[in-house]
Structure formats: C-alpha cells, structure tokens
Design an enzyme around this catalytic site. Structure first.
Site, PDB file in Angstrom:
ATOM      1  N   LYS A   1       0.828  -1.211   0.000  1.00  0.00           N
ATOM      2  CA  LYS A   1       0.000   0.000   0.000  1.00  0.00           C
ATOM      3  C   LYS A   1       0.862   1.260   0.000  1.00  0.00           C
ATOM      4  O   LYS A   1       0.466   2.292  -0.536  1.00  0.00           O
ATOM      5  CB  LYS A   1      -0.999  -0.014   1.168  1.00  0.00           C
ATOM      6  CG  LYS A   1      -1.988  -1.179   1.054  1.00  0.00           C
ATOM      7  CD  LYS A   1      -3.444  -0.820   1.294  1.00  0.00           C
ATOM      8  CE  LYS A   1      -4.323  -1.916   0.717  1.00  0.00           C
ATOM      9  NZ  LYS A   1      -5.693  -1.966   1.165  1.00  0.00           N
TER      10      LYS A   1
ATOM     11  N   LYS B   1     -11.038  -5.096  -4.184  1.00  0.00           N
ATOM     12  CA  LYS B   1     -12.204  -4.274  -4.473  1.00  0.00           C
ATOM     13  C   LYS B   1     -11.849  -2.815  -4.707  1.00  0.00           C
ATOM     14  O   LYS B   1     -12.546  -2.090  -5.387  1.00  0.00           O
ATOM     15  CB  LYS B   1     -13.274  -4.406  -3.381  1.00  0.00           C
ATOM     16  CG  LYS B   1     -12.925  -3.785  -2.038  1.00  0.00           C
ATOM     17  CD  LYS B   1     -14.161  -3.779  -1.156  1.00  0.00           C
ATOM     18  CE  LYS B   1     -13.933  -4.405   0.193  1.00  0.00           C
ATOM     19  NZ  LYS B   1     -12.782  -3.900   0.963  1.00  0.00           N
TER      20      LYS B   1
ATOM     21  N   LYS C   1      -3.783 -10.274  -6.622  1.00  0.00           N
ATOM     22  CA  LYS C   1      -5.108 -10.604  -6.112  1.00  0.00           C
ATOM     23  C   LYS C   1      -6.170  -9.639  -6.637  1.00  0.00           C
ATOM     24  O   LYS C   1      -5.867  -8.493  -6.965  1.00  0.00           O
ATOM     25  CB  LYS C   1      -5.109 -10.641  -4.573  1.00  0.00           C
ATOM     26  CG  LYS C   1      -5.204  -9.305  -3.883  1.00  0.00           C
ATOM     27  CD  LYS C   1      -5.670  -9.438  -2.413  1.00  0.00           C
ATOM     28  CE  LYS C   1      -6.018  -8.048  -1.897  1.00  0.00           C
ATOM     29  NZ  LYS C   1      -6.657  -8.003  -0.608  1.00  0.00           N
TER      30      LYS C   1
HETATM   31  P1  ATP Z   1      -9.023  -3.291  -0.431  1.00  0.00           P
HETATM   32  O1  ATP Z   1      -8.870  -3.442  -1.898  1.00  0.00           O
HETATM   33  O2  ATP Z   1      -9.874  -2.158  -0.032  1.00  0.00           O
HETATM   34  O3  ATP Z   1      -7.741  -3.405   0.308  1.00  0.00           O
HETATM   35  P2  ATP Z   1      -9.859  -5.977  -0.249  1.00  0.00           P
HETATM   36  O4  ATP Z   1     -10.605  -6.289  -1.499  1.00  0.00           O
HETATM   37  O5  ATP Z   1      -8.500  -6.541  -0.108  1.00  0.00           O
HETATM   38  O6  ATP Z   1      -9.918  -4.464   0.004  1.00  0.00           O
HETATM   39  P3  ATP Z   1     -10.684  -6.309   2.514  1.00  0.00           P
HETATM   40  O7  ATP Z   1     -11.808  -5.538   3.053  1.00  0.00           O
HETATM   41  O8  ATP Z   1      -9.324  -5.847   2.850  1.00  0.00           O
HETATM   42  O9  ATP Z   1     -10.790  -6.435   0.934  1.00  0.00           O
HETATM   43  O10 ATP Z   1     -10.841  -7.830   2.891  1.00  0.00           O
HETATM   44  C1  ATP Z   1     -12.014  -8.495   3.280  1.00  0.00           C
HETATM   45  C2  ATP Z   1     -11.779  -9.982   3.235  1.00  0.00           C
HETATM   46  O11 ATP Z   1     -11.687 -10.456   1.896  1.00  0.00           O
HETATM   47  C3  ATP Z   1     -10.465 -10.435   3.894  1.00  0.00           C
HETATM   48  O12 ATP Z   1     -10.709 -11.577   4.672  1.00  0.00           O
HETATM   49  C4  ATP Z   1      -9.560 -10.758   2.751  1.00  0.00           C
HETATM   50  O13 ATP Z   1      -8.598 -11.736   3.073  1.00  0.00           O
HETATM   51  C5  ATP Z   1     -10.545 -11.267   1.740  1.00  0.00           C
HETATM   52  N1  ATP Z   1     -10.069 -11.079   0.357  1.00  0.00           N
HETATM   53  C6  ATP Z   1      -9.797  -9.898  -0.228  1.00  0.00           C
HETATM   54  N2  ATP Z   1      -9.414 -10.077  -1.508  1.00  0.00           N
HETATM   55  C7  ATP Z   1      -9.443 -11.429  -1.727  1.00  0.00           C
HETATM   56  C8  ATP Z   1      -9.155 -12.252  -2.867  1.00  0.00           C
HETATM   57  N3  ATP Z   1      -8.781 -11.727  -4.018  1.00  0.00           N
HETATM   58  N4  ATP Z   1      -9.309 -13.587  -2.749  1.00  0.00           N
HETATM   59  C9  ATP Z   1      -9.714 -14.135  -1.572  1.00  0.00           C
HETATM   60  N5  ATP Z   1     -10.002 -13.410  -0.462  1.00  0.00           N
HETATM   61  C10 ATP Z   1      -9.866 -12.078  -0.530  1.00  0.00           C
END
Ligand code: ATP
Ligand code: LTN
Length: 329
Positions: free
Chosen positions: A112, A197, A194
C-alpha cells in the site's frame, strides 16, 4: 459456542468476488457453529484517502450487502467499528507492545505504501495493530479471512502471546480460518495479483458482487488466459486456474471434477460456463440486496441494536486490560 471475529473494509464499491469467495461465503456458513462478530472496519478504511460522503454511503451499503449474503444480525453481531471506541483505545495500548520491526515486515504495508506514495501515514503503518485490537477485544478464537491476511493474523497472535506472557492470560490467542480453495482469487486481467475491491470500477479484472450478468460475462470473456487451449489447473496457467477456482467454489466441485467438466472444451465455452455459474449464484444475493438497501428503517434498527451488543463485549475486555497494565481504577 466459540467466538469468531472478522472484518471487512467499506472501501471501493460493492465487495469483490474475491472478498466473497475468500471470506464472506464462509462468514455465512460459520454462523451455524460459532458465535460470530462481524465488523465493517471504517477506521481501517481511512488509512487510504477517501471522500467523507462516499465512506458513509459505503458503510451503509456494506451493511445491507452483508445481510443480503446471509449474515443474520440477530444471531451474529454486525456493527461499524468506529461506533465502538474500545477499538481505538485497545489499539493504542497494543501499539506499545508491537515493534517497528514487526510492522515494517508487513507485506500489505509495503504494497500500500508503494501504491499510495503521497500518503504513507502512521495509520497505514499501525493498521495491523488496530486489526489485532479488533480480534482480541472479542476474545475470538477463530478469524475467517483470505490468504492475504495470514501475516496480519500471525502478528495478532504474537501480540496476544506477548501480552499474556507479561500480564497473565488476558487474551484468547486467535487462529486464522483460511479456506482450502478460493483463498486468493486473482485479478482477471493480471492473474499474478489478487482481485482487490479498491482497484477501481474501471478495472475489468475485478468482478463486483453487484455487477449485472452481462458485465460479469464480458469481464470473464476478456479474462487473460494463455496460448494453449487445455482447461487444466497448473501454476503455469494462472488465468485458467483462477477461473477453475471460481467455478469449483460456486458449483461445490473439487478442482479435479471441474477439470473433468471441461475436458476437451475450448476456452470460449469454458468462460461462458464460468460466467453463467457466477451470474446465477450472485443473482439471489443481488435481489435481496436491492430489497434490504431500500429499507432504511430496518438498517437503522440493525445498527441501533447491534452496536451496544458489540460494545458490551469489547468494554469488558478493555477494562481487564486496563487493570492489568496498571491504569488507575
Ligand atoms: P481493499 O482493496 O480495499 O484493500 P480488499 O478487497 O483486499 O480491500 P478487505 O476488506 O481488505 O478487501 O478484505 C475483506 C476480506 O476479503 C479479507 O478476509 C480478505 O482476506 C478477503 N479477500 C480480499 N481479496 C481477496 C481475494 N482476491 N481472494 C480471496 N479473499 C480475498
Ligand atoms: N485487514 C483486514 C480487515 C480487517 C480484519 C480485522 C479481518 C480489519 N480488522 C479483524 C479480520 C479480523 C482485511 O481484510 N484487509
């Protein structure tokens, strides 16, 4: 019943397919076996620059979304992190029991910081300490997350153990619950990273849980694969393997069974089948979401009744911590 805790950031738009597959679908299932506490972690979300009105809306949308996926706000506790001040208080205390060296090793911080070079703030650095506070406040034994959170969970454990060694058993030492398949869904346009969102709406590699079927189909059709034509799970075929992961999760099939379904099938029809499976699975959640998000009074009621439930548990732990470390009673 044992307690379980997890959190999701109200960042970006709707949750991504990665969030759902890696975390949220398990949150729903685990309600049968655990007392579950689920938090919309808005305090974590402000470690990245944001718009105030958007954040407020995202929190509310996430609340409606979580209920639509099947979180039961009567059995489980569902609340906004910022509404329970104990999180910030315990995070400060735990900051004093966490080393700079430990935080510097966190890959999420490194990633980040690279992505937001104009805003490498102290909150981004201590983000995992707030996460540890979240978990430890509820004495959660288990934490369902995706693979990317494994390192943060290890740190939460280390902090809990360190604190317990100094002050006696105050905290339950948490364990990560990471699903066997689908723990890391990849970006469809770049299967080396990965699906996230917050990658942005324009990103064709991210499927959002509220995407309409035609957009799901077009994103999956354009997913990067390889120059072969065999639907097979392999490290050398990250794009195809990612689609097989998604397919197997939504059909409840093993990877071997999924491969069999597409033996001799070309990438085009394979992608169509994956898209149809995903769209069908999401359509029920999407219609429930539309209903729930329109019912403002219901959402108000959920928050009004759940925040005190969360606060009661958190305050009890915080009080015990304050006593142990010697704050005047
Ligand atoms: P951001 O992009 O805002 O960092 P994020 O998509 O990584 O968000 P978080 O809110 O940080 O989402 O995570 C919520 C949950 O989703 C966590 O348990 C995280 O491990 C899971 N997660 C996020 N992205 C993935 C992915 N691509 N595959 C599987 N699990 C995921
Ligand atoms: N950092 C987590 C979100 C999160 C979380 C938590 C997850 C904040 N606090 C406590 C589990 C337990 C993420 O998913 N990026």
């Amino acid at each position: 019943m044992k307690t379980l805790f997890s959190g999701i950031q109200p960042s970006g738009g709707a949750p991504s397919l990665g969030n759902y597959v890696g975390a949220l679908r398990n949150w729903v299932k685990l309600q049968e076996r655990y007392f579950c506490v689920y938090s919309i972690v808005d305090m974590h979300a402000i470690t990245i620059r944001h718009d105030a009105a958007e954040l407020r809306k995202n929190c509310r949308d996430m609340l409606a979304f979580l209920i639509a996926t099947g979180i039961d706000p009567e059995a489980s506790v569902l609340y906004y992190q910022s509404a329970v001040p104990a999180h910030a208080e315990l995070a400060w205390i735990l900051n004093c029991y966490t080393y700079m060296g430990e935080l510097s090793r966190m890959t999420q911080f490194k990633e980040k910081s690279k992505k937001h070079q104009d805003n490498i703030n102290a909150g981004l650095f201590t983000y995992p300490v707030l996460q540890a506070a979240d978990i430890l406040l509820y004495n959660a034994g288990f934490v369902p997350v995706g693979e990317d959170q494994r390192q943060h969970l290890e740190l939460s454990r280390d902090i809990a153990i360190r604190f317990n060694n100094m002050y006696g058993d105050v905290f339950t030492v948490p364990e990560a619950l990471i699903p066997e398949s689908g723990a890391k869904i990849k970006n469809l346009q770049d299967p080396s990273r990965k699906m996230s969102k917050s990658d942005g709406d324009g990103d064709q590699g991210v499927i959002y849980m509220l995407d309409p079927p035609d957009s799901i189909a077009s994103k999956i059709k354009r997913a990067v694969t390889d120059s072969e034509s065999e639907v097979r799970y392999s490290e050398t075929k990250p794009g195809v393997s990612n689609l097989l992961d998604i397919y197997s999760v939504f059909t409840d099939k093993t990877i071997a069974e999924a491969e069999k379904d597409f033996a001799g099938v070309k990438y085009g029809p394979f992608k169509n089948a994956v898209a149809e499976t995903v769209a069908a699975a999401l359509s029920a959640i999407q219609s429930r979401y539309r209903e729930i998000s329109a019912d403002s009074a219901y959402l108000d009621k959920v928050i009004a009744s759940n925040t005190p439930r969360a606060a009661a548990i958190a305050e009890k732990t915080l009080k015990a911590v304050k006593e142990r470390i010697g704050f005047p009673l």
